[in-house]
Scaffold this active site. Structure first.
Site, mmCIF file in Angstrom:
data_model
loop_
_atom_site.group_PDB
_atom_site.id
_atom_site.type_symbol
_atom_site.label_atom_id
_atom_site.label_comp_id
_atom_site.label_asym_id
_atom_site.label_seq_id
_atom_site.Cartn_x
_atom_site.Cartn_y
_atom_site.Cartn_z
ATOM 1 N N GLU A 649 -25.564 33.787 9.845
ATOM 2 C CA GLU A 649 -26.264 34.154 8.609
ATOM 3 C C GLU A 649 -27.733 34.558 8.790
ATOM 4 O OE1 GLU A 649 -24.647 32.503 4.645
ATOM 5 O OE2 GLU A 649 -24.925 30.733 5.894
ATOM 6 N N LYS A 770 -28.914 29.939 12.354
ATOM 7 C CA LYS A 770 -28.912 28.965 11.262
ATOM 8 C C LYS A 770 -27.856 27.895 11.502
ATOM 9 C CE LYS A 770 -28.029 28.688 6.265
ATOM 10 N NZ LYS A 770 -27.673 29.478 5.055
#
Length: 955
Positions: A649, A770
């Protein structure tokens, strides 16, 4: 169970018991305290004269651990269970008292250490050596409304989530974690006296009730679909006439405690209020959302004026003026989803309200029945009804006496126009509320329903040091709240934040892949129903694929009511106060999660009918899309997938390229190969079962199938040096970032993307993540499966490359997702078991400690909660369901000495117990066909109903 022999009887010789009972009952009577005896010892021995109640007969104790007889005794004595102590010498009696919500449960261990251990294991605290050791403190007992002993904050008691005091800064988190529900409906654990605001947020949500609103903001039109906050049925307040309504955080309130009983799905609250004139009143409440009857919820509130007599007022109602206002980020956007559509009163104790959603036109109706009782008798109190717009309410005025409890029982029923077998949404709850049993009856049904669920879902871990068993049980509890078998009749998906709040607007993401892995082995009927949510939205997914020039089905990154893409195009950066572009809809891999979950369900159940009618179509249409997404590179002869995002992400493009997306995300490419292999297997499995093949029905010809087979041998996978799988093309060329420096500067760097954006930078420039991306391959596939897939593509990935690949990515994650530590713990289970257990415990703490910095207030992280259960089970037991067999390869962390669970596999209920040296399987008696079991590298075995297998792991 202890290895020592149990005592022949749980009780002492009759003469000893009678003498001690006479002494204790005499002390209670001299103190003026009410007491009762269940079961008459011997011929009575004069005990009748020492107590206020005797429930006689062997049938009374034979019904234990059902708490009904204890609750009946409390009613006959006119006392609230929370203000009642139960003293018992048998585990069944102790268990019944705990299930009934009794305030103090004392175990009497006449049988010595073995008996004491058993009584504690069933919930007794304290455990004493005999009745002679029970002492009476008259003043303390008169004032005490017992709750399980705890310290401040969340108590790790295993089954009780216990909070003391009121902390306005964390009330929202507590309310999320104390949410109670049943898969159809859930209510946040807010105080009935509280209004929505910065600290408190009462919220009730029903599965799949969505509504769409538009907002014009900064010359942009935002259109958002949200899970709707429904009318607040909880509203109940009390006061002395002429004074302010009492709130838990008001001046004069003390001894506040809130306890969620995970075993029964009951939320307990109590506090003591002293007004300016010294008048003291104790409030005790119990709340449930019925798992047995999913359209019912109930609140029981008991008020005891301790040192005064006079008049009390109680206000009960339904508040339909609610809006979606929980998430600060959504504050500037429209949030009022409900329009009042009718209200009224029913008889001398009922109110009802009907509302409808403004865009989706779903009718929602709530009816409540409120009754007041004193000394077990219904009170004929003065009632005033006010029909305020969208908020019908009733105010009761009743005379009270010092020391006499006033019990208020509020039963609520909920229906919507989406429910089956309902003629009109308002008529159904009005009838249900009128016909519903008492709170005690609903509580008994609730305890039994939750007991059945726990029997199918409980994972039991034993360690050689203090272990946070509460968190594991809490995660199981909230998984059941969101996805219980009550979902089987609903058109609902797996909301990423459960039914616990308004984070992510209640949308369905790829997180479901973590949830289905657990449900398939425990509640397969729930998994099947939730997968049908995706099947019903196949046409929307087909239209989305066609819009980008592909065949098949492209599922949205965020899904709501009808399956269209709900991902916003902009994201609000709370650090800069500005909107920034959101490209996360390019996470095409959500379709891979859907297909993977279908196949996991099939492997766990062998349900060919589902595969033929629904699941096969999901797999083939998803495979068709990813095959079209893959394009052959004429220079290399390999297939590539470009313009996508992976699970990480943080990376949504290249720093030197304007076009969005990444090329050849390894996770997407490899899982596409896995998917196409399974799709071809489904074609073979379902060939000519009903006279026509599934490919024929979907228009998939032999040429298309041949191309799928070619992709499974010619897909491109990017690499670093030393056979490390690269996250995507060009990842190795990115710069390094000193994550430790950022941690020192910012503390929590989970949302490092927002931090870098505020600095005028972008994570697209760095080798960071992430959450797990490449490592997700090792979560969904065993190392052997992954190695075999890569070998089929012509890539040699030796065993020593696995720890190198894991080591490369483990230290580059900011853990901006609660899923991150789940996957890291999984990967480390085979390389560093101590580190794995550390990440496991960190993952368990994500919501209860709100490690993401405030997000738990907006709802639980359901995927991460399910992921921790999956870790304990599939990972540490090494469970796989593949090739029509059940596989075990246990590798318990050194900290875990024993692990037990009950799984459902192809019609069998299998008790699985593992230690560091052995694995035991016990199959409950049934008529299902025997199943094949592989353990470690030993020869396969079969196990049938009523059989057991024990295997040494040290040989």
């Amino acid at each position: 169970m202890s290895e020592h022999n149990p005592p022949a009887t749980w009780g002492p010789p009759t003469a000893v018991m009678v003498a001690e009972a006479q002494s204790l009952l005499g002390s209670l009577r001299r103190s003026g305290l009410t007491s009762g005896v269940i079961g008459r010892p011997g011929n009575g021995f004069g005990i009748d004269q020492l107590t206020d109640l005797v429930l006689d007969g062997q049938e009374v104790t034979a019904r234990l651990p059902d708490p009904a007889v204890l609750l009946q005794a409390a009613r006959l004595l006119g006392v609230h269970p929370a203000r009642t102590a139960v003293v018992h010498c048998a585990p069944a009696g102790v268990q019944a008292a705990c299930r009934g919500g009794f305030g103090l449960v004392v175990g009497i261990a006449y049988g010595g250490a073995w008996a004491a251990a058993e009584l504690r294991a069933h919930g007794a605290e304290p455990v004493l050596r005999g009745l002679a050791y029970v002492t009476v403190d008259e003043q303390a007992m008169r004032r005490r409304w017992w709750q399980p002993a705890s310290t401040a904050g969340a108590e790790h008691a295993g089954w009780l989530l216990d909070y003391t005091g009121v902390d306005l800064a964390t009330e929202g988190i507590r309310e999320t974690l104390c949410t109670i529900g049943n898969g159809y409906l859930a209510t946040r654990g807010a105080a009935p006296e509280a209004d929505a605001g910065r600290s408190h947020y009462p919220g009730t949500y029903a599965a799949a009730i969505f509504n769409r609103l538009r907002t014009r903001l900064h010359e942009h039109v935002h259109e958002d679909e949200s899970l709707v906050n429904l009318p607040n049925w909880l509203t109940l307040r009390w006061r002395r006439p002429g004074e302010r309504w009492v709130r838990p955080d008001a001046r004069g309130v003390s001894e506040h405690r809130q306890t969620l009983d995970l075993r029964a799905g009951v939320l307990h609250r109590r506090y003591r209020h002293v007004d300016g004139s010294g008048r003291a009143t104790t409030m005790v409440s119990r709340m449930l959302v019925s798992m047995a009857t999913p359209h019912l919820s109930a609140l029981e509130t008991t008020l005891v004026p301790e040192n005064w007599s006079g008049t009390l007022q109680v206000r009960s109602g339904i508040d339909g003026r609610v809006a979606n206002r929980q998430v600060a980020e959504y504050g500037p956007l429209a949030g009022r989803h409900l329009r009042p559509d009718g209200q009224g009163r029913d008889g001398d104790d009922g109110l009802w309200l009907r509302v409808s959603t403004t865009q989706s036109r779903v009718e929602v109706a709530t009816a409540v029945r409120t009754r007041l009782f004193q000394a077990g008798v219904r009170v004929d109190a003065q009632r005033r009804v006010d029909m305020l717009p969208g908020r019908p309410q009733e105010t009761w005025t009743v005379a009270v006496r010092a020391g006499q409890p006033l019990r208020v029982e509020k039963i609520a029923a909920h229906h919507t126009s989406q429910d089956r077998a309902v003629t009109e949404p308002a008529a159904a709850p009005r009838d249900a509320a009128a016909r519903a049993g008492s709170f005690a009856e609903l509580l008994g049904e609730q305890v039994r329903a939750w007991r059945r669920l726990w029997e199918r879902s409980h994972i039991e871990l034993h360690t050689d040091h203090p272990w946070p068993s509460l968190e594991l049980n809490l995660h199981t509890f909230h998984l059941l709240v969101a996805t219980s078998p009550n979902v089987t009749d609903l058109d609902a998906g797996v909301g990423a934040r459960g039914l616990h709040g308004e984070g992510y607007r209640g949308h369905v993401f790829w997180d479901e892949v973590f949830v289905h892995r657990v449900l398939a082995l425990h509640l397969p009927e729930a998994s099947r129903a939730l997968l049908l949510y995706r099947w019903r939205r196949l046409d929307a997914a087909r239209r989305a694929a066609a819009a980008i020039g592909c065949r098949g089905a492209m599922f949205p990154w965020q899904s709501g009511s009808d399956g269209r893409e709900e991902t916003p195009r902009e994201l609000f950066n709370t650090r800069t106060g500005r909107w920034m572009r959101d490209r996360s809809a390019r996470q095409r891999h959500v379709g891979l999660a859907v297909a993977y979950s279908v196949w996991q369900y099939h492997q766990a159940t062998g349900d060919l009918d589902f595969l033929r009618t629904h699941g096969g179509e999901l797999i083939l249409e998803t495979a068709r899309f990813f095959a079209d997404l893959a394009r052959r590179n004429p220079r290399t002869g390999r297939y590539e997938i470009t313009g996508v995002m992976g699970p990480d992400e943080f990376h949504d493009g290249y720093p030197d390229r304007e076009a969005p997306g990444l090329d050849n995300n390894a996770y997407t490419n490899v899982m596409t190969v896995w998917l196409l292999r399974q799709a071809l297997a489904v074609v073979d499995l379902l060939a000519c079962r009903d006279g026509t093949s599934l490919p024929d029905r979907l228009g998939i010809d032999d040429g298309e199938l041949a191309r799928w087979a070619e992709i499974t041998t010619r897909m491109y996978v990017p690499w670093h040096d030393d056979r490390i799988i690269s996250q995507f093309d060009g990842y190795a060329d990115l710069a390094e970032l000193d994550l430790d420096a950022y941690r020192r500067r910012y503390g929590n760097i989970g949302r490092l993307d927002l931090i870098l954006a505020a600095e005028g930078d972008s994570p697209n420039r760095y080798r960071i993540g992430k959450q797990a991306d490449v490592l997700m391959l090792l979560y969904l596939l065993s190392a052997e499966e992954l190695r075999e897939l890569l070998a089929g593509l012509g890539y040699h990935w030796p065993p020593e490359a696995l720890p190198r690949t894991a080591g490369f990515y483990l230290h580059r994650a900011s853990h901006g997702s609660t899923l991150s530590r789940v996957v890291h713990a999984w990967v480390q289970a085979r390389t560093n078991r101590t580190a794995s257990f550390g990440n496991f415990t960190d993952a368990l703490a994500a919501d209860i400690r709100d490690t993401q910095g405030g997000t738990t207030r907006e709802g639980i992280h359901l995927g991460a909660m399910a992921g921790t259960l999956d870790l304990a089970e599939r990972c540490y037991l090494g469970i796989e369901t593949r090739q029509d067999a059940l596989w075990f390869n246990p590798r318990l962390p050194h900290e875990i000495t024993r692990l037990h669970t009950l799984i459902t596999y192809r019609g069998h209920q299998l008790h699985v117990t593992a230690t560091g040296s052995a694995l035991a399987l016990i199959a409950s008696p049934c008529n299902a066909a025997p199943v094949t079991v592989h353990v470690a590298r030993q020869p396969p075995q079969t196990i049938g109903g009523g059989q057991q297998v024990s295997i040494s792991l040290t040989g």
